[in-house]
Design a protein around this motif. Sequence first.
Motif, PDB file in Angstrom:
ATOM      1  N   ASP A  99       0.832  -1.199   0.000  1.00 24.65           N
ATOM      2  CA  ASP A  99       0.000   0.000   0.000  1.00 24.65           C
ATOM      3  C   ASP A  99       0.870   1.254   0.000  1.00 24.65           C
ATOM      4  N   PHE A 100       1.919   1.228   0.800  1.00 23.45           N
ATOM      5  CA  PHE A 100       2.836   2.361   0.877  1.00 23.45           C
ATOM      6  C   PHE A 100       3.463   2.661  -0.476  1.00 23.45           C
ATOM      7  N   LEU A 101       3.983   1.620  -1.131  1.00 22.36           N
ATOM      8  CA  LEU A 101       4.660   1.820  -2.409  1.00 22.36           C
ATOM      9  C   LEU A 101       3.700   2.230  -3.517  1.00 22.36           C
ATOM     10  N   GLU A 102       2.501   1.685  -3.503  1.00 21.39           N
ATOM     11  CA  GLU A 102       1.561   1.932  -4.596  1.00 21.39           C
ATOM     12  C   GLU A 102       0.769   3.232  -4.426  1.00 21.39           C
ATOM     13  N   ASN A 103       0.456   3.585  -3.187  1.00 22.44           N
ATOM     14  CA  ASN A 103      -0.498   4.670  -2.975  1.00 22.44           C
ATOM     15  C   ASN A 103       0.015   5.851  -2.156  1.00 22.44           C
ATOM     16  N   HIS A 104       1.184   5.738  -1.540  1.00 19.61           N
ATOM     17  CA  HIS A 104       1.649   6.804  -0.659  1.00 19.61           C
ATOM     18  C   HIS A 104       3.035   7.340  -1.022  1.00 19.61           C
ATOM     19  N   LEU A 105       3.941   6.467  -1.429  1.00 23.35           N
ATOM     20  CA  LEU A 105       5.282   6.913  -1.790  1.00 23.35           C
ATOM     21  C   LEU A 105       5.253   7.588  -3.155  1.00 23.35           C
ATOM     22  N   MET A 106       5.693   8.837  -3.203  1.00 19.44           N
ATOM     23  CA  MET A 106       5.705   9.555  -4.474  1.00 19.44           C
ATOM     24  C   MET A 106       6.864   9.027  -5.323  1.00 19.44           C
ATOM     25  N   PRO A 107       6.602   8.579  -6.554  1.00 22.67           N
ATOM     26  CA  PRO A 107       7.659   7.981  -7.375  1.00 22.67           C
ATOM     27  C   PRO A 107       8.755   8.989  -7.727  1.00 22.67           C
ATOM     28  N   SER A 108       9.977   8.502  -7.721  1.00 18.38           N
ATOM     29  CA  SER A 108      11.127   9.319  -8.080  1.00 18.38           C
ATOM     30  C   SER A 108      11.071   9.724  -9.542  1.00 18.38           C
ATOM     31  N   TYR A 109      11.784  10.791  -9.883  1.00 18.15           N
ATOM     32  CA  TYR A 109      11.967  11.160 -11.283  1.00 18.15           C
ATOM     33  C   TYR A 109      12.602  10.021 -12.065  1.00 18.15           C
ATOM     34  N   LEU A 110      13.305   9.112 -11.374  1.00 16.32           N
ATOM     35  CA  LEU A 110      13.891   7.952 -12.046  1.00 16.32           C
ATOM     36  C   LEU A 110      12.840   7.128 -12.772  1.00 16.32           C
ATOM     37  N   THR A 111      11.638   7.069 -12.213  1.00 15.96           N
ATOM     38  CA  THR A 111      10.609   6.195 -12.765  1.00 15.96           C
ATOM     39  C   THR A 111      10.042   6.726 -14.076  1.00 15.96           C
ATOM     40  N   PHE A 112      10.357   7.986 -14.425  1.00 15.27           N
ATOM     41  CA  PHE A 112       9.960   8.539 -15.717  1.00 15.27           C
ATOM     42  C   PHE A 112      11.131   8.544 -16.701  1.00 15.27           C
ATOM     43  N   ASP A 113      12.317   8.275 -16.206  1.00 19.50           N
ATOM     44  CA  ASP A 113      13.542   8.515 -16.961  1.00 19.50           C
ATOM     45  C   ASP A 113      13.785   7.421 -17.997  1.00 19.50           C
ATOM     46  N   THR A 114      13.900   7.823 -19.242  1.00 22.13           N
ATOM     47  CA  THR A 114      14.196   6.887 -20.328  1.00 22.13           C
ATOM     48  C   THR A 114      15.555   7.146 -20.964  1.00 22.13           C
ATOM     49  N   SER A 115      16.160   8.309 -20.638  1.00 20.72           N
ATOM     50  CA  SER A 115      17.416   8.681 -21.295  1.00 20.72           C
ATOM     51  C   SER A 115      18.587   8.821 -20.335  1.00 20.72           C
ATOM     52  N   GLY A 116      18.382   8.500 -19.057  1.00 25.39           N
ATOM     53  CA  GLY A 116      19.483   8.544 -18.100  1.00 25.39           C
ATOM     54  C   GLY A 116      19.878   9.934 -17.670  1.00 25.39           C
ATOM     55  N   ARG A 117      18.944  10.898 -17.736  1.00 26.79           N
ATOM     56  CA  ARG A 117      19.273  12.281 -17.406  1.00 26.79           C
ATOM     57  C   ARG A 117      18.963  12.623 -15.948  1.00 26.79           C
ATOM     58  N   VAL A 118      18.407  11.679 -15.194  1.00 26.19           N
ATOM     59  CA  VAL A 118      18.088  11.927 -13.786  1.00 26.19           C
ATOM     60  C   VAL A 118      19.178  11.339 -12.899  1.00 26.19           C
ATOM     61  N   LEU A 119      19.665  12.146 -11.949  1.00 28.45           N
ATOM     62  CA  LEU A 119      20.612  11.676 -10.940  1.00 28.45           C
ATOM     63  C   LEU A 119      19.940  11.853  -9.585  1.00 28.45           C
ATOM     64  N   ARG A 120      19.722  10.747  -8.900  1.00 29.85           N
ATOM     65  CA  ARG A 120      18.987  10.769  -7.630  1.00 29.85           C
ATOM     66  C   ARG A 120      19.965  10.689  -6.458  1.00 29.85           C
ATOM     67  N   ILE A 121      19.790  11.583  -5.476  1.00 31.71           N
ATOM     68  CA  ILE A 121      20.635  11.628  -4.288  1.00 31.71           C
ATOM     69  C   ILE A 121      19.825  11.101  -3.102  1.00 31.71           C
ATOM     70  N   GLU A 122      20.276   9.996  -2.518  1.00 31.75           N
ATOM     71  CA  GLU A 122      19.614   9.426  -1.332  1.00 31.75           C
ATOM     72  C   GLU A 122      20.571   9.486  -0.144  1.00 31.75           C
ATOM     73  N   THR A 123      20.008   9.349   1.055  1.00 34.94           N
ATOM     74  CA  THR A 123      20.820   9.398   2.264  1.00 34.94           C
ATOM     75  C   THR A 123      20.206   8.528   3.342  1.00 34.94           C
ATOM     76  N   PHE A 124      21.067   7.998   4.219  1.00 28.96           N
ATOM     77  CA  PHE A 124      20.587   7.274   5.390  1.00 28.96           C
ATOM     78  C   PHE A 124      20.434   8.206   6.594  1.00 28.96           C
ATOM     79  N   SER A 125      20.702   9.494   6.413  1.00 26.72           N
ATOM     80  CA  SER A 125      20.720  10.430   7.536  1.00 26.72           C
ATOM     81  C   SER A 125      19.376  10.555   8.233  1.00 26.72           C
ATOM     82  N   LYS A 126      18.282  10.653   7.472  1.00 23.82           N
ATOM     83  CA  LYS A 126      16.981  10.913   8.078  1.00 23.82           C
ATOM     84  C   LYS A 126      16.278   9.641   8.544  1.00 23.82           C
TER      85      LYS A 126
END
Length: 514
Positions: free
Chosen positions: A305-332
């Motif tokens: 439910d969280f993944l399908e209905n609550h988590l907003m998808p990253s720009y990666l999920t639209f990316d077809t040309s490799g132009r998105v660079l996603r920065i993640e962190t374990f800090s929060k």
Amino acid sequence: MAHLISQRANSRRRLHFALFDTDDAPEGFEPHPDPLWLDAGMPNAGFFPIELLQVNVVDYPFQKSLLLPLGNISLENLNSSGSGVEDSLKRLTTTGESKNHVIIPKKSQDLKLIDLSRGLQYSEVEGIPQLLQFTRDLIKKAHPPKYEDWTTILSNGAGDGLNKAADAFLDPGDIILVEEFTFTPFLQNINNAGAIPVPLKLDLDSTPDKSNGLDIDYLINLLENWDQLQPEHTGKKPKALYTIASGQNPTGFTQSVKFRQRVYNLAEKYDFAIIEDDPYGYLTLPPFSSPDGLAKMTDFLTIEDFLENHLMPSYLTFDTSGRVLRIETFSKLFAPGLRLGFIVGHKDVIRAISNYANVVTRSSSGTSQLLVNNVIEQSFGGVEGWLKWVLKIRLAYINRRNVLLGGLYDLDAYKNGYFDIIDPRAGMFASVIVNFPEGTNVPDKMKLLQFKFRAIGVKVVTGLNMAIDKKFSEPRGNFFRLTYAVAASDHELREGAQRFSKAIYEFFQKGLKY
């Protein structure tokens, strides 16, 4: 994608005196399957002074609060909620301590774990393979890109990730689009690369779910009429866009799915990269509701439910040309002091980042990597368990947000219309927009208000302090950023709301004077 990588990043080559080049190998050459290491300048694990680490892992945030009175920003009533309580809660002792222990030995046969002989040793610049695999599995589960040639690399936290992102894309004189109010330390990375930030107007409409933060009409008009609107940059189009799309810092806005698709389409049309900074995206928040001080088992979402209905998808999920660079962190979601995160992007971009890391940081801390990896694998149980932990943190943040905003809504300053509140849909920040009379010198009054807050005993961030161009953003700088992340209890949050509201109420009652 390669054409967007900076010339500086493209020019780097990996160089190390211990590397062995097999390009000119003689005919019939085959390397020995198990050579003796007499080349590496690293000590044998027997020299490490630590034989074993034991980490005591909590089952829930604020676990020791489970035995305290209700309303202490935890999951207090779960301990007596009867059937349906998770097994992890049944492991709690009468002191609120957990019996959940992670043992990290010097040598381990479990291939998913990082033992001390590996974690305390020099390691690959990209990261220790076990944790790298976790990051890739997490992205496949939560934010799968639309193309195959993507990968990940570990970083020393999101700040390091942003610096490496700037280096990967930006050459001196390049233009990068940045939300007008933002995480201003990134401006230092832009400046270090010699690039030029251009602010993008935000829509600060506090009507729930009306604004996506970034003003899309302003962005479209800017891109369509670049040379006319940016004459000082004529002929030099934007190279990248930096955005905090979920729980935007400082405003708290979150971009919708349709909005992200529109922005990505603009990136394709005008050929710029997207640097997506997402330290808060997993902490999704429903609309504000009055807090009741209780957290129920039914409040937990399933992972699906969280993944399908609550988590907003990253720009990666639209990316077809490799132009998105996603920065993640374990800090929060784990701990900021570990200085550990990861970057997701096209393999060519990650290769450029790896070459830069080889120059400036080498590998991330092995101790941080083994701690995070082994807690996730041994205690939480991999990606699924990590997401369950995320959901526990999320529920605590929902309560915290509701307590702070509920306190603000209940007081006279809000009821008199002295301020409006942006109800966030993710993250740990809410912004309060102060409704000054028309013609007010807003910067002066915001500064004066800060003295009022400090005198009454509450610290907040002035919105204009997070503007990349204060003159450009002055018409929209009449807000303060408040966080509900650091307070120790519900009581502190309620008291903070009361002090904040009291300062504004007295300020307006005195004719905007201290």
